[in-house]
Design a protein around this motif. Structure first.
Motif, short mmCIF file in Angstrom:
data_model
loop_
_atom_site.label_atom_id
_atom_site.label_comp_id
_atom_site.label_asym_id
_atom_site.label_seq_id
_atom_site.Cartn_x
_atom_site.Cartn_y
_atom_site.Cartn_z
N SER A 299 20.61 17.12 -43.50
CA SER A 299 20.07 18.05 -43.98
C SER A 299 18.89 19.43 -43.27
O SER A 299 18.79 20.58 -43.52
CB SER A 299 19.68 17.96 -45.42
N SER A 318 16.74 17.76 -47.86
CA SER A 318 17.95 17.49 -49.01
C SER A 318 17.86 17.55 -50.42
O SER A 318 19.00 17.68 -50.74
CB SER A 318 17.85 15.62 -48.62
N LEU A 321 18.56 21.27 -50.85
CA LEU A 321 20.72 21.30 -49.76
C LEU A 321 21.10 21.17 -52.03
O LEU A 321 21.90 21.46 -52.14
CB LEU A 321 20.28 20.65 -48.73
#
Length: 644
Positions: A299, A318, A321
């Protein structure tokens, strides 16, 4: 690009930009005598008679003509025109008669805008740095000036700087107008908050009602013309306010429910399920629980690819995302977020400092009683035995915690006799016992003797000795432009951390097919936050009175009364450890460029703290932060080397 040297804009450069920014939408081109403007799903404005042309990425929150919202205002009011729209925007405006290129961004920097200015040659600008790196005439070279700021633990708000991690590539400052000519650059703030509409607010209820109106309008305008709405829902006050208000409005308008997203880290320390369920029970949105991307390194590499520079989210990337991937699967075209609402609508606890400054000891004692009396208030950072103390003991410890610095400062500047008289008077008015003061002084002395110097950075001696000549342009000047009507320091709202996060949201959203929207960063909401006195937000010790009272008919009772805030230190520690283990091999290479900057010994001391299970997790915050930044930085250095 605007050229000042009479050359034509390179077709290869135009082709490269169109390829690199294709994810931002359909491109429209406007070829001028001295260059070209490219709009990717934005607006192009022209006034051939006045010879003024503009390209903008704009999201307007007022009902005005979206196809002609800048040039007419500019022709009438010049640079001050950028202060008029309530909008998120990045604009480049070419005034051919004056031979000036003007660039401006919205007040919070939600829309990014970067530029290169080579005097006598050209000026190029873009919404992403990678587009500027593609220009044949731009040299890709890391900006060492930025390293020291990025790799040092911050002790205060850092003003947002025009410098980027690339030499010669700069960022337009939020709330500023950048004026570029053939030879000169002039940067001036245009933002002037309008407090006049708030002059009639007198009592706390007036401010709360105004917040409800402005916040409702902020969310409604950000959902206008959108088909499928997403919203972050962590269970905190800000995200719950955004999600609840959005769902209420959508229900009233007969539209599809909002899609709410909660991150589940799997750790009990970050579990906010109870508060999330309270929102779901009251409003019944379409809810989704997502997990952070398991491979933190992947990530980070993805964010590095999207964002071109090493700055990362405070909470690991992360998180965002994962939400963006899920939102794309659902077809969301906008995601509402309560990001940093507590900067715009603060706690108001600085009201206690104001009472100390004016030596209103009676008012201070009353306010402290209110502060510690709310159910759920827990000040174990003041005393690890807090929960077992009597009410009187809690009050004494809290009072002494607040006034300790003030007492110390008076001891240093006053004669002993005057100090003893003033401390006696203060003790009497605050009803403090002699024993409690003695215990506090002994504790301060012990803490000072036991204090261990914490690591703030890990630069090697060679790098520490380097000095950089910098003509630094920052948002610090905005503070000087504002009147005394502001009750919240602007640096609390506009700083490096906040603006970088805004820019990253914009980049991620552009790649994953949706727009991030920030209701708390609405111009009217920000102006109200600046204008609200601390005692209103203090709310008799509860804190954040504007939002709690203004949305009492929207938020669940459990959210309104919530005093706690989730701590992500444990998750940050796990992420830092995972990142280090995944990248450990590269740190063993003596040739890696990071060792030209970082001291190996100090670096490994930081690693030892992060991995030491005997050290309490709450003491690792800065070390998790430092180690993560070293890793981000090293990955970026490698990517720059590859690009070069």
């Amino acid at each position: 690009m605007i050229r000042f040297d009479g050359r034509e804009t390179s077709p290869q450069d135009i082709t490269a930009i169109k390829r690199l920014l294709a994810h931002r939408g359909k491109v429209k081109s406007l070829f001028l005598q001295q260059g070209v403007l490219l709009s990717f799903d934005g607006t192009l404005e022209t006034d051939d008679k006045a010879e003024v042309f503009s390209v903008a990425d704009t999201t307007l929150f007022t009902q005005i003509n979206t196809e002609s919202c800048f040039i007419p205002n500019y022709l009438r009011d010049s640079n001050a025109s950028f202060n008029q729209p309530n909008a998120d925007f990045a604009i480049a405006l070419w005034d051919a008669r004056r031979q000036l290129l003007l660039c401006a961004r919205d007040i919070l920097g939600v829309k990014p805008l970067y530029y290169v200015h080579q005097p006598g040659l050209f000026c190029a600008f873009a919404t992403e740095i990678k587009a500027l790196l593609a220009f044949e005439e731009v040299v890709v070279k890391p900006n060492r000036n930025k390293f020291r700021e990025y790799l040092s633990w911050p002790k205060a708000y850092i003003p947002y700087s025009s410098e980027t991690f690339y030499e010669g590539i700069y960022s337009v400052l939020p709330g500023h107008c950048l004026q570029l000519s053939r030879t000169e650059t002039l940067n001036t703030p245009y933002w002037k908050p309008d407090h006049s509409r708030l002059d009639g607010l007198k009592v706390a209820g007036d401010y709360a009602a105004q917040f409800e109106d402005d916040f409702t309008s902020a969310i409604d305008s950000r959902m206008r013309s959108k088909d499928r709405i997403g919203s972050h829902l962590s269970g905190g006050l800000d995200s719950s306010a955004v999600s609840s208000m959005a769902q209420q409005l959508l229900q009233t308008q007969g539209r599809a429910s909002v899609h709410t997203f909660t991150i589940d880290t799997g750790l009990s320390s970050t579990d906010e399920t109870f508060y999330v369920k309270e929102v779901l029970k009251q409003w019944n949105p379409e809810h989704h629980t997502v997990q952070p991307i398991a491979d933190v390194l992947s990530s980070i590499l993805e964010i590095n690819r999207l964002f071109d520079r090493p700055e990362q989210f405070i909470i690991p990337s992360s998180f965002h995302l994962s939400v963006s991937i899920k939102a794309r699967q659902l077809g969301c075209d906008t995601i509402l977020t309560g990001h940093d609402g507590d900067s715009v609508i603060p706690t108001g606890f600085d009201y206690l400092d104001q009472l100390i400054d004016c030596q209103d000891w009676t008012g201070l004692e009353r306010a402290c009683r209110q502060r510690i009396s709310w159910p759920g208030s827990n000040f174990t950072k003041i005393s690890d035995k807090w929960l077992s103390l009597s009410d009187r003991q809690k009050l004494e410890k809290y009072l002494l915690h607040l006034i300790g610095t003030e007492i110390t400062n008076r001891f240093r500047r006053e004669h002993l006799g005057a100090f003893l008289r003033s401390i006696s008077n203060q003790k009497k008015q605050l009803h403090l016992s002699t024993a409690s003061i003695i215990r506090y002084c002994i504790k301060r002395l012990r803490d000072k003797m036991a204090h261990v110097e914490l690591i703030d950075s890990a630069f090697n001696p060679e790098f520490r000795q380097l000095t950089f000549s910098r003509n630094l342009q920052t948002t610090k000047g905005l503070n000087a432009c504002f009147s005394g009507n502001n009750h919240v320091p602007v640096s609390q709202i506009i700083n490096t951390t906040n603006v970088i996060c805004n820019e990253q949201f914009d980049h991620i959203g552009a790649y994953y097919g949706h727009q991030y929207a920030f209701p708390f960063f609405d111009k009217r909401v920000v102006e109200l936050g600046l204008s609200t006195p601390s005692w209103v937000n203090f709310d008799q010790g509860r804190g954040r009175g504007l939002i709690r009272n203004g949305l009492q008919n929207v938020l669940p009772a459990a959210i309104i009364d919530r005093q706690s805030k989730t701590n992500f230190v444990e998750y940050g520690n796990l992420s830092a450890r995972q990142l280090y283990l995944a990248t450990q091999e590269q740190f063993t290479l003596p040739s890696h460029a990071i060792w030209e900057i970082i001291d190996r010994t100090v670096f490994h001391q930081i690693v030892d703290v992060v991995f030491n299970s005997r050290i309490p997790i709450q003491q690792k915050t800065r070390y998790n932060w430092l180690l993560s930044r070293f890793i981000y930085f090293s990955l970026w250095l490698s990517s720059v080397s590859e690009r070069r």
